[in-house]
Design a protein around this motif. Structure first.
Motif, mmCIF file in Angstrom:
data_model
loop_
_atom_site.group_PDB
_atom_site.id
_atom_site.type_symbol
_atom_site.label_atom_id
_atom_site.label_comp_id
_atom_site.label_asym_id
_atom_site.label_seq_id
_atom_site.Cartn_x
_atom_site.Cartn_y
_atom_site.Cartn_z
ATOM 1 N N GLY A 1 -68.558 -51.535 -10.029
ATOM 2 C CA GLY A 1 -68.269 -52.015 -8.694
ATOM 3 C C GLY A 1 -68.184 -53.527 -8.564
ATOM 4 N N THR A 2 -68.331 -54.259 -9.667
ATOM 5 C CA THR A 2 -68.217 -55.719 -9.621
ATOM 6 C C THR A 2 -66.815 -56.135 -10.054
ATOM 7 O OG1 THR A 2 -68.873 -56.133 -11.919
ATOM 8 C CG2 THR A 2 -70.663 -55.868 -10.292
ATOM 9 N N GLU A 3 -66.561 -57.442 -10.095
ATOM 10 C CA GLU A 3 -65.251 -57.932 -10.542
ATOM 11 C C GLU A 3 -65.019 -57.665 -12.024
ATOM 12 O OE1 GLU A 3 -66.429 -62.595 -11.395
ATOM 13 O OE2 GLU A 3 -65.400 -62.078 -9.546
ATOM 14 N N ALA A 4 -66.050 -57.288 -12.763
ATOM 15 C CA ALA A 4 -65.905 -56.937 -14.179
ATOM 16 C C ALA A 4 -65.576 -55.460 -14.382
ATOM 17 C CB ALA A 4 -67.179 -57.299 -14.947
ATOM 18 N N ASP A 5 -65.433 -54.714 -13.302
ATOM 19 C CA ASP A 5 -65.094 -53.291 -13.325
ATOM 20 C C ASP A 5 -63.653 -53.163 -12.827
ATOM 21 O OD1 ASP A 5 -64.973 -50.519 -13.141
ATOM 22 O OD2 ASP A 5 -66.556 -50.361 -11.626
ATOM 23 N N ILE A 6 -62.704 -53.120 -13.770
ATOM 24 C CA ILE A 6 -61.280 -53.131 -13.441
ATOM 25 C C ILE A 6 -60.751 -51.700 -13.432
ATOM 26 C CG2 ILE A 6 -59.010 -54.048 -14.081
ATOM 27 C CD1 ILE A 6 -61.211 -56.177 -13.427
ATOM 28 N N GLN A 7 -60.117 -51.299 -12.326
ATOM 29 C CA GLN A 7 -59.574 -49.950 -12.213
ATOM 30 C C GLN A 7 -58.062 -50.009 -12.012
ATOM 31 O OE1 GLN A 7 -62.004 -47.112 -9.959
ATOM 32 N NE2 GLN A 7 -63.430 -48.802 -9.597
ATOM 33 N N GLN A 8 -57.355 -49.268 -12.844
ATOM 34 C CA GLN A 8 -55.907 -49.144 -12.784
ATOM 35 C C GLN A 8 -55.570 -47.650 -12.708
ATOM 36 O OE1 GLN A 8 -53.597 -51.773 -12.787
ATOM 37 N NE2 GLN A 8 -55.438 -52.991 -12.459
ATOM 38 N N PRO A 9 -54.323 -47.288 -12.384
ATOM 39 C CA PRO A 9 -53.989 -45.860 -12.291
ATOM 40 C C PRO A 9 -54.239 -45.078 -13.589
ATOM 41 C CG PRO A 9 -52.274 -47.177 -11.262
ATOM 42 C CD PRO A 9 -53.216 -48.144 -11.946
ATOM 43 N N ASN A 10 -54.036 -45.703 -14.755
ATOM 44 C CA ASN A 10 -54.155 -44.991 -16.037
ATOM 45 C C ASN A 10 -55.498 -45.167 -16.716
ATOM 46 O OD1 ASN A 10 -51.484 -44.408 -15.578
ATOM 47 N ND2 ASN A 10 -50.759 -45.178 -17.534
ATOM 48 N N TRP A 11 -56.292 -46.161 -16.293
ATOM 49 C CA TRP A 11 -57.527 -46.458 -16.989
ATOM 50 C C TRP A 11 -58.490 -47.250 -16.122
ATOM 51 C CZ3 TRP A 11 -58.047 -51.699 -17.170
ATOM 52 C CH2 TRP A 11 -56.881 -52.459 -17.162
ATOM 53 N N ARG A 12 -59.743 -47.290 -16.596
ATOM 54 C CA ARG A 12 -60.794 -48.097 -15.974
ATOM 55 C C ARG A 12 -61.528 -48.828 -17.088
ATOM 56 N NH1 ARG A 12 -65.591 -45.770 -12.076
ATOM 57 N NH2 ARG A 12 -66.411 -47.807 -11.425
ATOM 58 N N SER A 13 -61.752 -50.121 -16.910
ATOM 59 C CA SER A 13 -62.397 -50.920 -17.939
ATOM 60 C C SER A 13 -63.566 -51.688 -17.346
ATOM 61 C CB SER A 13 -61.395 -51.896 -18.565
ATOM 62 O OG SER A 13 -61.993 -52.643 -19.590
ATOM 63 N N LYS A 14 -64.746 -51.443 -17.911
ATOM 64 C CA LYS A 14 -65.945 -52.187 -17.520
ATOM 65 C C LYS A 14 -66.178 -53.237 -18.602
ATOM 66 C CE LYS A 14 -67.895 -48.316 -15.009
ATOM 67 N NZ LYS A 14 -69.064 -47.451 -14.820
ATOM 68 N N ARG A 15 -66.013 -54.502 -18.227
ATOM 69 C CA ARG A 15 -66.108 -55.607 -19.171
ATOM 70 C C ARG A 15 -67.570 -56.039 -19.288
ATOM 71 N NH1 ARG A 15 -60.671 -57.176 -17.481
ATOM 72 N NH2 ARG A 15 -59.375 -55.697 -18.604
ATOM 73 N N ILE A 16 -68.177 -55.719 -20.408
ATOM 74 C CA ILE A 16 -69.611 -55.922 -20.609
ATOM 75 C C ILE A 16 -69.913 -57.337 -21.100
ATOM 76 C CG2 ILE A 16 -71.648 -55.043 -21.809
ATOM 77 C CD1 ILE A 16 -69.905 -52.379 -22.160
#
Length: 129
Positions: free
Chosen positions: A11-26
């Motif tokens: 839920g932060t700016e490091a949690d990127i959601q797109q139609p095909n994928w979701r990326s949590k940048r640790i």
């Protein structure tokens, strides 16, 4: 020492959601360790064309199954938990998850978190000040 949890990132700016994928940048470039680490989930039934022309990426499959195609050779690989692929020559590739695929990705140079895939699936090279 840096210690983080996925719950902290959700839920932060490091949690990127797109139609095909979701990326949590640790781990990101701002951490100044020379690489970035992401938990990325690719959604079942999607077709994902990527080309990290400016980065080397390693991807370890934690959950799910899919296929990886090397776009230069047409060679296809089956992906399942325990598989790792390394794009050591900036390989253009396509990932087709059969089920949701949860992965851990490492990028060098590190991602800042501000990158957006262009029309070729490339991240621009963005550096931290």
């Amino acid at each position: 020492m840096i210690v983080r949890t996925l719950d902290e990132i959700t839920g932060t700016e490091a949690d990127i959601q797109q139609p095909n994928w979701r990326s949590k940048r640790i781990v990101l470039a701002k951490d100044k360790v020379g690489f970035s680490v992401h938990e990325t989930t690719l959604y079942a039934g999607t077709v994902n064309d990527f080309w990290y022309a400016n980065h080397i990426e390693a991807v370890f499959i934690v959950e799910g199954e899919g296929e990886l195609t090397d776009k230069a050779t047409g060679e296809t690989y089956q992906l399942k938990p325990g598989s790792l692929y390394l794009l050591d020559e900036h390989d253009q590739h396509q990932v087709r998850p059969k089920t949701d695929m949860r992965t851990v990705c490492v990028f060098n140079p590190p991602i800042t978190g501000r990158e957006v895939h262009d029309e070729n699936g490339v991240y621009p090279l963005v550096v931290e000040d």
